[in-house]
Design a protein around this motif. Structure first.
Motif, PDB file in Angstrom:
ATOM      1  N   GLU A 390      32.442  -5.686  -0.873  1.00  0.00           N
ATOM      2  CA  GLU A 390      31.174  -6.383  -1.055  1.00  0.00           C
ATOM      3  C   GLU A 390      31.276  -7.768  -0.423  1.00  0.00           C
ATOM      4  OE1 GLU A 390      28.246  -7.696  -4.733  1.00  0.00           O
ATOM      5  OE2 GLU A 390      30.362  -8.281  -4.750  1.00  0.00           O
ATOM      6  N   VAL A 391      30.263  -8.123   0.351  1.00  0.00           N
ATOM      7  CA  VAL A 391      30.174  -9.470   0.923  1.00  0.00           C
ATOM      8  C   VAL A 391      28.983 -10.154   0.266  1.00  0.00           C
ATOM      9  CG1 VAL A 391      29.932 -10.860   2.995  1.00  0.00           C
ATOM     10  CG2 VAL A 391      31.133  -8.674   3.102  1.00  0.00           C
ATOM     11  N   ARG A 392      29.251 -11.287  -0.368  1.00  0.00           N
ATOM     12  CA  ARG A 392      28.204 -12.003  -1.125  1.00  0.00           C
ATOM     13  C   ARG A 392      28.155 -13.446  -0.637  1.00  0.00           C
ATOM     14  NH1 ARG A 392      25.674 -11.333  -6.367  1.00  0.00           N
ATOM     15  NH2 ARG A 392      26.488  -9.211  -6.240  1.00  0.00           N
ATOM     16  N   ALA A 393      26.958 -13.920  -0.320  1.00  0.00           N
ATOM     17  CA  ALA A 393      26.775 -15.281   0.188  1.00  0.00           C
ATOM     18  C   ALA A 393      25.829 -16.046  -0.726  1.00  0.00           C
ATOM     19  CB  ALA A 393      26.228 -15.250   1.613  1.00  0.00           C
ATOM     20  N   LEU A 394      26.061 -17.345  -0.849  1.00  0.00           N
ATOM     21  CA  LEU A 394      25.172 -18.235  -1.592  1.00  0.00           C
ATOM     22  C   LEU A 394      24.153 -18.813  -0.624  1.00  0.00           C
ATOM     23  CD1 LEU A 394      24.417 -19.807  -4.170  1.00  0.00           C
ATOM     24  CD2 LEU A 394      26.080 -21.546  -3.464  1.00  0.00           C
ATOM     25  N   CYS A 395      22.863 -18.599  -0.907  1.00  0.00           N
ATOM     26  CA  CYS A 395      21.809 -19.021   0.017  1.00  0.00           C
ATOM     27  C   CYS A 395      20.994 -20.205  -0.486  1.00  0.00           C
ATOM     28  CB  CYS A 395      20.861 -17.848   0.284  1.00  0.00           C
ATOM     29  SG  CYS A 395      21.695 -16.394   0.919  1.00  0.00           S
ATOM     30  N   GLY A 396      21.100 -20.540  -1.744  1.00  0.00           N
ATOM     31  CA  GLY A 396      20.341 -21.643  -2.312  1.00  0.00           C
ATOM     32  C   GLY A 396      20.449 -21.577  -3.820  1.00  0.00           C
ATOM     33  N   PHE A 397      19.615 -22.350  -4.502  1.00  0.00           N
ATOM     34  CA  PHE A 397      19.623 -22.315  -5.955  1.00  0.00           C
ATOM     35  C   PHE A 397      18.279 -22.795  -6.486  1.00  0.00           C
ATOM     36  CE2 PHE A 397      21.007 -26.583  -4.882  1.00  0.00           C
ATOM     37  CZ  PHE A 397      20.360 -27.392  -5.794  1.00  0.00           C
ATOM     38  N   THR A 398      18.021 -22.478  -7.744  1.00  0.00           N
ATOM     39  CA  THR A 398      16.837 -22.947  -8.445  1.00  0.00           C
ATOM     40  C   THR A 398      17.252 -23.457  -9.817  1.00  0.00           C
ATOM     41  OG1 THR A 398      16.388 -20.766  -9.389  1.00  0.00           O
ATOM     42  CG2 THR A 398      15.329 -21.269  -7.279  1.00  0.00           C
ATOM     43  N   ARG A 399      16.313 -24.038 -10.502  1.00  0.00           N
ATOM     44  CA  ARG A 399      16.524 -24.416 -11.894  1.00  0.00           C
ATOM     45  C   ARG A 399      15.369 -23.851 -12.723  1.00  0.00           C
ATOM     46  NH1 ARG A 399      20.683 -28.011 -10.904  1.00  0.00           N
ATOM     47  NH2 ARG A 399      20.374 -29.393  -9.115  1.00  0.00           N
ATOM     48  N   PHE A 400      15.626 -23.573 -13.956  1.00  0.00           N
ATOM     49  CA  PHE A 400      14.649 -23.072 -14.935  1.00  0.00           C
ATOM     50  C   PHE A 400      14.305 -21.598 -14.733  1.00  0.00           C
ATOM     51  CE2 PHE A 400      13.638 -27.658 -14.519  1.00  0.00           C
ATOM     52  CZ  PHE A 400      13.967 -28.052 -15.800  1.00  0.00           C
ATOM     53  N   GLU A 401      13.995 -21.170 -13.506  1.00  0.00           N
ATOM     54  CA  GLU A 401      13.579 -19.795 -13.255  1.00  0.00           C
ATOM     55  C   GLU A 401      14.369 -19.230 -12.076  1.00  0.00           C
ATOM     56  OE1 GLU A 401       9.413 -20.207 -12.626  1.00  0.00           O
ATOM     57  OE2 GLU A 401       8.942 -20.392 -14.753  1.00  0.00           O
ATOM     58  N   GLN A 402      14.813 -18.003 -12.233  1.00  0.00           N
ATOM     59  CA  GLN A 402      15.683 -17.393 -11.235  1.00  0.00           C
ATOM     60  C   GLN A 402      14.888 -16.777 -10.098  1.00  0.00           C
ATOM     61  OE1 GLN A 402      17.669 -13.787 -12.285  1.00  0.00           O
ATOM     62  NE2 GLN A 402      19.581 -14.384 -11.323  1.00  0.00           N
ATOM     63  N   ARG A 403      15.441 -16.796  -8.896  1.00  0.00           N
ATOM     64  CA  ARG A 403      14.896 -16.078  -7.748  1.00  0.00           C
ATOM     65  C   ARG A 403      15.958 -15.100  -7.255  1.00  0.00           C
ATOM     66  NH1 ARG A 403      10.896 -18.332  -4.665  1.00  0.00           N
ATOM     67  NH2 ARG A 403      11.023 -16.370  -3.519  1.00  0.00           N
ATOM     68  N   THR A 404      15.576 -13.842  -7.068  1.00  0.00           N
ATOM     69  CA  THR A 404      16.534 -12.830  -6.644  1.00  0.00           C
ATOM     70  C   THR A 404      15.957 -12.014  -5.498  1.00  0.00           C
ATOM     71  OG1 THR A 404      15.676 -11.300  -8.312  1.00  0.00           O
ATOM     72  CG2 THR A 404      17.576 -12.637  -8.930  1.00  0.00           C
ATOM     73  N   THR A 405      16.739 -11.074  -5.015  1.00  0.00           N
ATOM     74  CA  THR A 405      16.298 -10.203  -3.939  1.00  0.00           C
ATOM     75  C   THR A 405      15.263  -9.206  -4.457  1.00  0.00           C
ATOM     76  OG1 THR A 405      18.132  -8.692  -4.387  1.00  0.00           O
ATOM     77  CG2 THR A 405      18.493 -10.391  -2.718  1.00  0.00           C
ATOM     78  N   ASP A 406      14.565  -8.563  -3.519  1.00  0.00           N
ATOM     79  CA  ASP A 406      13.580  -7.559  -3.923  1.00  0.00           C
ATOM     80  C   ASP A 406      14.265  -6.219  -4.169  1.00  0.00           C
ATOM     81  OD1 ASP A 406      14.032  -6.375  -1.442  1.00  0.00           O
ATOM     82  OD2 ASP A 406      12.176  -7.134  -0.554  1.00  0.00           O
ATOM     83  N   ILE A 407      13.485  -5.184  -4.386  1.00  0.00           N
ATOM     84  CA  ILE A 407      14.036  -3.893  -4.784  1.00  0.00           C
ATOM     85  C   ILE A 407      14.873  -3.258  -3.678  1.00  0.00           C
ATOM     86  CG2 ILE A 407      12.139  -2.401  -4.022  1.00  0.00           C
ATOM     87  CD1 ILE A 407      12.369  -1.073  -6.879  1.00  0.00           C
ATOM     88  N   ASP A 408      14.682  -3.696  -2.424  1.00  0.00           N
ATOM     89  CA  ASP A 408      15.463  -3.185  -1.297  1.00  0.00           C
ATOM     90  C   ASP A 408      16.619  -4.098  -0.932  1.00  0.00           C
ATOM     91  OD1 ASP A 408      13.995  -0.753  -0.649  1.00  0.00           O
ATOM     92  OD2 ASP A 408      12.351  -2.072  -0.059  1.00  0.00           O
ATOM     93  N   GLY A 409      16.901  -5.105  -1.776  1.00  0.00           N
ATOM     94  CA  GLY A 409      18.013  -6.007  -1.506  1.00  0.00           C
ATOM     95  C   GLY A 409      17.701  -7.095  -0.511  1.00  0.00           C
ATOM     96  N   GLU A 410      16.420  -7.264  -0.151  1.00  0.00           N
ATOM     97  CA  GLU A 410      16.025  -8.264   0.835  1.00  0.00           C
ATOM     98  C   GLU A 410      15.720  -9.592   0.157  1.00  0.00           C
ATOM     99  OE1 GLU A 410      15.483  -7.481   4.476  1.00  0.00           O
ATOM    100  OE2 GLU A 410      16.925  -6.031   3.674  1.00  0.00           O
ATOM    101  N   LEU A 411      16.031 -10.679   0.840  1.00  0.00           N
ATOM    102  CA  LEU A 411      15.852 -12.019   0.292  1.00  0.00           C
ATOM    103  C   LEU A 411      14.655 -12.694   0.944  1.00  0.00           C
ATOM    104  CD1 LEU A 411      17.326 -13.973  -1.673  1.00  0.00           C
ATOM    105  CD2 LEU A 411      18.451 -14.943   0.332  1.00  0.00           C
ATOM    106  N   ASP A 412      13.808 -13.292   0.114  1.00  0.00           N
ATOM    107  CA  ASP A 412      12.660 -14.053   0.605  1.00  0.00           C
ATOM    108  C   ASP A 412      12.589 -15.328  -0.223  1.00  0.00           C
ATOM    109  OD1 ASP A 412      10.340 -15.003   1.698  1.00  0.00           O
ATOM    110  OD2 ASP A 412       9.019 -13.606   0.656  1.00  0.00           O
ATOM    111  N   ILE A 413      13.182 -16.420   0.292  1.00  0.00           N
ATOM    112  CA  ILE A 413      13.338 -17.610  -0.536  1.00  0.00           C
ATOM    113  C   ILE A 413      12.271 -18.666  -0.264  1.00  0.00           C
ATOM    114  CG2 ILE A 413      15.787 -17.253  -0.888  1.00  0.00           C
ATOM    115  CD1 ILE A 413      16.385 -19.289   1.232  1.00  0.00           C
ATOM    116  N   GLY A 414      11.861 -18.853   0.986  1.00  0.00           N
ATOM    117  CA  GLY A 414      10.823 -19.827   1.284  1.00  0.00           C
ATOM    118  C   GLY A 414      11.219 -21.225   0.847  1.00  0.00           C
ATOM    119  N   ALA A 415      10.210 -22.041   0.528  1.00  0.00           N
ATOM    120  CA  ALA A 415      10.439 -23.445   0.177  1.00  0.00           C
ATOM    121  C   ALA A 415      10.699 -23.637  -1.306  1.00  0.00           C
ATOM    122  CB  ALA A 415       9.233 -24.276   0.604  1.00  0.00           C
ATOM    123  N   GLU A 416      10.659 -22.546  -2.100  1.00  0.00           N
ATOM    124  CA  GLU A 416      10.813 -22.671  -3.549  1.00  0.00           C
ATOM    125  C   GLU A 416      12.268 -22.708  -3.983  1.00  0.00           C
ATOM    126  OE1 GLU A 416       8.831 -20.298  -2.165  1.00  0.00           O
ATOM    127  OE2 GLU A 416       7.012 -21.488  -2.395  1.00  0.00           O
TER     128      GLU A 416
END
Length: 629
Positions: A390-416
């Motif tokens: 498994e290769v796992r990368a850190l792409c950013g972070f949030t506070r209070f509410e989590q952001r994760t990948t979609d059901i296909d494992g794709e990441l959409d982080i935007g400005a949030e």
């Protein structure tokens, strides 16, 4: 900017570190922007410009997915730096951190009286709240700057916004927020009074002896007071970057305890390294492209196979249609179509092509009886994975509410999502070897379950209604998607949790060392349980052995789901479908007695769970996929 900022201010030989952090913890818990407590101080982990880089990690599928984000188009992956324990080693590398917060509380319980103030009638022991520039060296001289300095501790309260921006509370403004006098306080002297041992914010008072103003800390936790947030609006401060540069935000600031579990949510992206069959096919076509590039259809490809020995050898095992499609793609100048993360993994697992095994990935098919009965009648395919990475990368972070990948494992982080650096040139990643097993559910059995079980449709409506209620009480309600709010995903997710609990009793791994990966997209439905733990524990072989006897372990998992220690209360729970009606909008029959597991093992933070969809309970059996087997 210097390329070696991680060396700035490092005291190489003064003392040993106060602790150590594993690489995997850096990706999940201690990345840039994370708040860290030390023995007598506190800090925030610095941005990537202040990190030493480890070895470069190559994973084309992960980089291709990240390249969709404008900030990550030319990004590279590097392991966090590895350091030995020899302090004098010239090769010792570091991750920097900056002091945060910059406000401190005196630890002398007699600070109030030592400052010449009359003892409180209520017996309270207020202590001074000081900014770093008010300290006497590293402490506070309570007797008007005389005597020995008392120890101070960083204040445990701060403020942040959901996008990750962070700042000290404007303590002077907060202390005087409810002061109605027209004249401002001319000489603010702040005190924290923790009246009770419980730490309840109603019992914590912030006061000023310069003017007599006082306020309870619970007031700071309110979202809005007379249409204004009590902690003000966000000005986009990012102290982890080590600069005073700010970004436009203006979101209402929220009260945050530094040690709270929602103070830092990492945003990771991960892939299972798999052999790219399409890449191998493209490579082989390239080797004979000059010979076959004039083909007009698949029949021409078949002709070249028959007449040219080199073509026949190169294209062995590939269909004529697939080869011609690749020729046509090149002829028309089309780019290579990128498959979604989990779609590509599922195709490889379902294909079960053992000839694709390599040093980082190996699979072995488990033969199933042609006429399956009982539990196995609900299973489509079983694949053992004696070797995976498994290769796992850190792409950013949030506070209070989590952001994760979609059901296909794709990441959409935007400005949030908060940025790890400015600009981002690399991302910290870890490469974890392990082992595991995969099994798919029989698609015909799934369709029959969706069609014939009377309670499935009703449960699906409840889950979707719960999602809408959950979405309504979120600040980013427009961003939340209902990909996971369907009975197919909830069935797979709940079954995975039951199975993790069942197999951890015998497989040699603790439940927290087993990780799930749920496949519930258009390509099929399956579950991968694997271990990607650093060190020897990740390669014991216990999960492969579980896969060989999957029927027995599934039976144990279903038994765990039928009766919970909290039944009948647990079995009767439905997703809350009204805002304010509760706080468990995304869970049906689930609790710590049956389905909830260690959150690092779960890809959805213990949400979207309902054992009623897996097996009959004391409350209902009209929606159970495994009922009657």
């Amino acid at each position: 900017m210097s390329k070696d900022l991680w060396k700035v201010g490092v005291k190489w030989r003064e003392k040993r570190p106060e602790g150590t952090i594993r690489h995997s913890q850096i990706i999940t818990t201690y990345g840039p922007g994370a708040l860290v407590d030390f023995v007598d101080d506190a800090a925030i982990v610095a941005g990537l410009s202040w990190w030493a880089k480890g070895e470069q990690i190559t994973e084309d599928r992960l980089l291709a997915m990240l390249s969709k984000e404008p900030d990550f188009r030319n990004v590279k992956l590097h392991a966090p730096p590895a350091s030995g324990r020899e302090l004098e080693s010239p090769d010792r590398k570091w991750i920097k951190a900056f002091r945060f917060p910059e406000w401190f509380i005196c630890q002398n319980e007699h600070c109030w009286e030592d400052g010449g103030l009359a003892p409180r009638k209520d017996g309270a022991k207020p202590r001074r709240l000081l900014r770093i520039n008010q300290l006497d060296g590293t402490g506070h001289k309570c007797k008007g700057g005389k005597g020995k300095a008392s120890k101070v501790q960083p204040v445990r309260f701060t403020r942040a916004c959901p996008a990750g921006h962070l700042d000290d509370i404007a303590w002077i403004d907060l202390a005087h927020l409810r002061r109605k006098e027209a004249d401002p306080c001319r000489r603010p002297i702040l005190w924290i009074d923790e009246a009770a041992a419980s730490g309840d914010l109603d019992d914590v008072r912030l006061s000023c002896t310069g003017c007599g103003a006082t306020i309870r800390m619970s007031y700071a936790t309110r979202r809005m007071v007379e249409d204004h947030p009590p902690l003000g609006y966000c000005d986009g401060r990012r102290p982890w970057l080590g600069t005073d540069e700010k970004v436009e935000c203006k979101a209402p600031m929220r009260f945050l305890l530094r040690s709270a579990s929602h103070a830092y949510f990492s945003v990771p992206a991960s892939v299972i390294h798999i052999p790219d069959r399409d890449a191998a096919m493209r490579e082989k076509v390239t080797s004979v492209h000059d010979t076959i590039k004039g083909a007009d259809d698949a029949d021409d490809v078949r002709f070249f196979r028959k007449k040219v020995e080199a073509v026949r050898v190169a294209l062995e095992g590939m269909s004529d249609d697939a080869v011609f499609a690749e020729i046509l793609r090149r002829r028309e100048g089309q780019t290579v179509a990128r498959k979604k993360i989990k779609q590509a993994e599922l195709e490889v697992l379902l294909a079960g092509d053992e000839s694709q095994n390599n040093e980082r990935f190996a699979l072995k098919n488990v033969p199933l009886p042609k006429h399956r009965k009982g539990i196995l009648s609900r299973i489509g395919k079983v694949v053992l994975l004696p070797r995976l990475t498994e290769v796992r990368a850190l792409c950013g972070f949030t506070r209070f509410e989590q952001r994760t990948t979609d059901i296909d494992g794709e990441l959409d982080i935007g400005a949030e999502v908060a940025r790890l650096d400015e600009p981002v040139t690399w991302l910290p990643a870890v490469e974890n070897p392990g082992e595991g097993f995969f099994f798919s559910l029989d698609e015909s059995a799934l369709l029959a379950w969706l069609r014939d079980k009377p309670g499935v449709e009703a449960r699906d409506r409840l889950i979707k209604a719960g999602f809408k209620a959950w979405q309504e009480q979120r600040d980013d309600r427009k961003k939340a998607k209902d990909d996971f709010a369907n009975v197919r995903y909830v069935l797979l997710h709940s079954l995975a949790h039951l199975l993790i609990t069942a197999v951890s009793l015998e497989c040699g791994y603790s439940a927290s060392s087993i990780r799930e990966r749920i496949y519930a997209g258009a390509g099929g439905s399956g579950i991968l349980l694997y271990t990607a733990s650093p060190g020897a524990e990740g390669s014991l072989g216990g999960l492969v052995e579980v896969g060989r006897h999957l029927e027995r372990y599934l039976a144990q998992a279903l038994d765990l789901g039928r009766l919970c220690s909290n039944d009948p209360v647990c079995a009767a729970h439905l997703p809350d479908h009204e805002v304010g009606g509760g706080d468990r909008y995304l869970e049906g029959a689930s609790c710590h007695g049956c389905l909830l597991i260690s959150e690092p093992s779960c890809e959805r933070m213990n949400l979207y769970l309902d054992r009623t969809l897996v097996v009959g309970t004391v409350e209902s059996s009209d929606a159970a996929f495994f009922e009657g087997v």
